[in-house]
Motif scaffolding. Structure first.
Motif, PDB file in Angstrom:
ATOM      1  N   GLY A 418       0.789  -1.224   0.000  1.00 27.92           N
ATOM      2  CA  GLY A 418       0.000   0.000   0.000  1.00 27.92           C
ATOM      3  C   GLY A 418       0.816   1.267   0.000  1.00 27.92           C
ATOM      4  N   VAL A 419       2.085   1.167  -0.319  1.00 28.81           N
ATOM      5  CA  VAL A 419       2.983   2.330  -0.339  1.00 28.81           C
ATOM      6  C   VAL A 419       3.542   2.499  -1.741  1.00 28.81           C
ATOM      7  CG1 VAL A 419       5.137   3.304   0.549  1.00 28.81           C
ATOM      8  CG2 VAL A 419       3.595   2.077   2.092  1.00 28.81           C
ATOM      9  N   GLY A 420       3.393   3.693  -2.303  1.00 29.90           N
ATOM     10  CA  GLY A 420       3.985   4.002  -3.597  1.00 29.90           C
ATOM     11  C   GLY A 420       5.401   4.518  -3.414  1.00 29.90           C
ATOM     12  N   VAL A 421       6.313   4.063  -4.264  1.00 25.52           N
ATOM     13  CA  VAL A 421       7.721   4.465  -4.175  1.00 25.52           C
ATOM     14  C   VAL A 421       8.019   5.411  -5.330  1.00 25.52           C
ATOM     15  CG1 VAL A 421      10.108   3.687  -4.147  1.00 25.52           C
ATOM     16  CG2 VAL A 421       8.320   2.275  -3.091  1.00 25.52           C
ATOM     17  N   PHE A 422       8.462   6.623  -4.982  1.00 25.13           N
ATOM     18  CA  PHE A 422       8.727   7.665  -5.966  1.00 25.13           C
ATOM     19  C   PHE A 422      10.213   8.009  -5.965  1.00 25.13           C
ATOM     20  CE2 PHE A 422       4.407   7.900  -4.578  1.00 25.13           C
ATOM     21  CZ  PHE A 422       3.668   8.282  -5.692  1.00 25.13           C
ATOM     22  N   ARG A 423      10.721   8.404  -7.133  1.00 25.15           N
ATOM     23  CA  ARG A 423      12.140   8.741  -7.274  1.00 25.15           C
ATOM     24  C   ARG A 423      12.272  10.188  -7.758  1.00 25.15           C
ATOM     25  NH1 ARG A 423      16.629   5.541  -8.452  1.00 25.15           N
ATOM     26  NH2 ARG A 423      15.261   3.750  -8.785  1.00 25.15           N
ATOM     27  N   TRP A 424      13.256  10.880  -7.198  1.00 26.58           N
ATOM     28  CA  TRP A 424      13.584  12.203  -7.713  1.00 26.58           C
ATOM     29  C   TRP A 424      15.038  12.517  -7.424  1.00 26.58           C
ATOM     30  CZ3 TRP A 424      14.315  16.970  -4.794  1.00 26.58           C
ATOM     31  CH2 TRP A 424      14.304  16.792  -3.408  1.00 26.58           C
ATOM     32  N   THR A 425      15.593  13.517  -8.104  1.00 31.64           N
ATOM     33  CA  THR A 425      16.991  13.920  -7.936  1.00 31.64           C
ATOM     34  C   THR A 425      17.027  15.326  -7.358  1.00 31.64           C
ATOM     35  OG1 THR A 425      17.624  12.583  -9.850  1.00 31.64           O
ATOM     36  CG2 THR A 425      19.197  14.240  -9.093  1.00 31.64           C
ATOM     37  N   ASP A 426      17.766  15.488  -6.238  1.00 32.15           N
ATOM     38  CA  ASP A 426      17.806  16.797  -5.593  1.00 32.15           C
ATOM     39  C   ASP A 426      18.866  17.696  -6.229  1.00 32.15           C
ATOM     40  OD1 ASP A 426      20.279  16.025  -4.578  1.00 32.15           O
ATOM     41  OD2 ASP A 426      19.487  15.448  -2.620  1.00 32.15           O
ATOM     42  N   ARG A 427      19.045  18.899  -5.653  1.00 31.06           N
ATOM     43  CA  ARG A 427      19.953  19.879  -6.236  1.00 31.06           C
ATOM     44  C   ARG A 427      21.413  19.458  -6.148  1.00 31.06           C
ATOM     45  NH1 ARG A 427      17.304  25.583  -4.021  1.00 31.06           N
ATOM     46  NH2 ARG A 427      15.307  25.385  -5.145  1.00 31.06           N
TER      47      ARG A 427
END
Length: 440
Positions: A418-427
């Motif tokens: 029940g948990v979505g895993v999201f990816r992003w790149t910081d500064r």
């Protein structure tokens, strides 16, 4: 004097607590010493605030950003064990070494971690996946490169590390290999091929290595196309899954010509993608239907028997794609997506998302057990959709309907517990993984 003693005692207490915190955060944990790589779940959470506030991204409305967990400095690849709810990722303790770590997706608590090791290719993160054999499941990492002692020519090999999902116990297997390997982890064994007809199998339970050359493939009788451009696509329960220029088969098992979907040219099947239990294949409609020149028939086959589970027709693309879309399963295995194709395996129905002129402008990338898939319009493939390319959309299997999402919405790479895993790149150019639970 008494006040001075009290102040010293307070300072000493603060220093003692700081030392305890430093040890808990940076000290040895499971897998850092001893004779085994896995141990009891770790309690240190240097970058995981747990079920508390985390960085808030713009995400689909099915998720809440009020709480969750966050990992800083994760690898490009992650692997998920839906059976245990663990997500595995690689971190880089120094320039030449890597370490496998796990997190409980439901709670954000760190699980077991492996001992740091140096792969043959130290410049790039090793690849990471999950493989299942029987009732055993493993996280597997692999890296391809050279090794030598400086006195003799360096040899090339594939280094695999197999971690038992339940406790992190590790087994290393090294396979001499010439040329870039093609690694299939849909199970039950790990299949390494040369993108042609030669292959090596690694048993994830025992570590046993066996080889199978092209002259041992047992081509089906009467299938001349099977011996042309022969390729290993993975493994089914009975043996290797192989395909030729046309038609495909399981060594010692079923043959595509005998399990062709209704309305298809029986000699036209081509494997496009494989999951642990299914084979997605593309077929040409039979000539008598009059659609052989304009359409393709896509079918999901049971990997064990070859039986067609469901199928759907799509227009042929105006330009032949460089590669076929990869099939993605929901955690329960009830739903399957691939590019602009969606299949409800429980209901035995399929749908092709295309415009009236036959253009396929929708690419699906992620699917959940709630029957919701996420993707993007005008994205070249799932990777581009997950990276923010195109116009993000959601698709509901209940009515095969799509809804456009806000332009800046990030799509979940996967979902489990029940948990979505999201990816992003910081500064600082660090990859971050964030787990957001479903909104209640």
């Amino acid at each position: 004097m008494r006040q001075k003693i009290v102040r010293l005692a307070l300072v000493g207490g603060v220093v003692f607590l700081a030392l305890l915190l430093l040890l808990a955060t940076c000290g040895g944990g499971p897998g850092d010493g001893g004779t085994r790589d896995g141990a009891a779940p770790g309690t240190a959470r240097p970058v995981l605030p747990g079920a508390g506030p985390v960085t808030r991204l713009t995400v689909p409305p099915q998720y809440t950003t009020d709480r969750g967990w966050e990992i800083i400095g994760a690898s490009p690849d992650v692997a998920v064990s839906h059976a245990t709810g663990l997500l595995a990722y690689l971190e880089r303790p120094d320039a030449n070494r890597y370490r496998l770590r796990t997190v409980d997706t439901a709670t954000g608590e760190l699980g077991w971690r492996g001992r740091a090791w140096r792969p043959p290719d130290t410049l790039n993160y090793p690849k990471l996946a999950t493989v299942t054999k029987g009732d055993r499941q493993f996280f597997v990492t692999w890296s391809y490169g050279k090794a030598g002692d400086g006195l003799s020519p360096a040899s090339t090999f594939l280094s695999l590390d197999l971690y038992d999902v339940t406790n992190g116990n590790r087994r290393r297997v090294e396979v001499p290999w010439s040329g870039a390997p093609d690694v299939h982890t849909t199970g039950p064994d790990i299949v390494i091929s040369d993108a042609e007809a030669n292959s090596t199998l690694v048993d994830p339970v025992t570590g046993e290595v066996s080889e199978l050359s092209a002259d041992e493939l047992e081509y089906p009788k009467g299938c001349g196309a099977c011996e042309q451009l022969t390729e290993v696509h993975g493994q089914a329960a009975e043996g290797l899954l192989l395909g030729g220029a046309r038609e495909f088969w399981v060594r010692g098992g079923w043959f595509s010509r005998n399990v062709a979907p209704k309305g298809a040219d029986r000699g036209s099947g081509v494997v496009t993608s494989v999951t642990p239990a299914q084979v997605l294949a593309k077929w040409t409609p039979a000539r008598k239907t009059g659609r052989a020149t304009t359409h393709e028939l896509w079918a999901v086959h049971d990997a064990a028997t070859g039986e067609v589970l469901t199928s759907v027709e799509c227009h042929k693309p105006a330009i032949k794609p460089g590669h076929h879309p990869q099939a993605v399963l929901s955690p329960s295995g009830d739903y399957l997506i691939a590019g602009n194709l969606a299949f409800d395996l429980a209901a035995k129905k399929g749908h092709c998302f295309e415009d009236e002129d036959g253009a396929a402008r929708l690419t699906l990338a992620t699917v959940t057990d709630d029957g919701i898939a996420y993707g993007a319009e005008n994205a070249r493939d799932a990777l581009e959709a997950l990276s923010g390319g195109g116009l993000p959309v959601s698709m509901d299997f209940a009515g095969w309907t799509t809804d456009r999402l806000a332009r800046d919405v990030r799509l979940p790479e996967t979902e489990t517990t029940g948990v979505g895993v999201f990816r992003w790149t910081d500064r600082k150019d660090r990859t971050r993984l964030i787990g957001y639970p479903r909104a209640r």
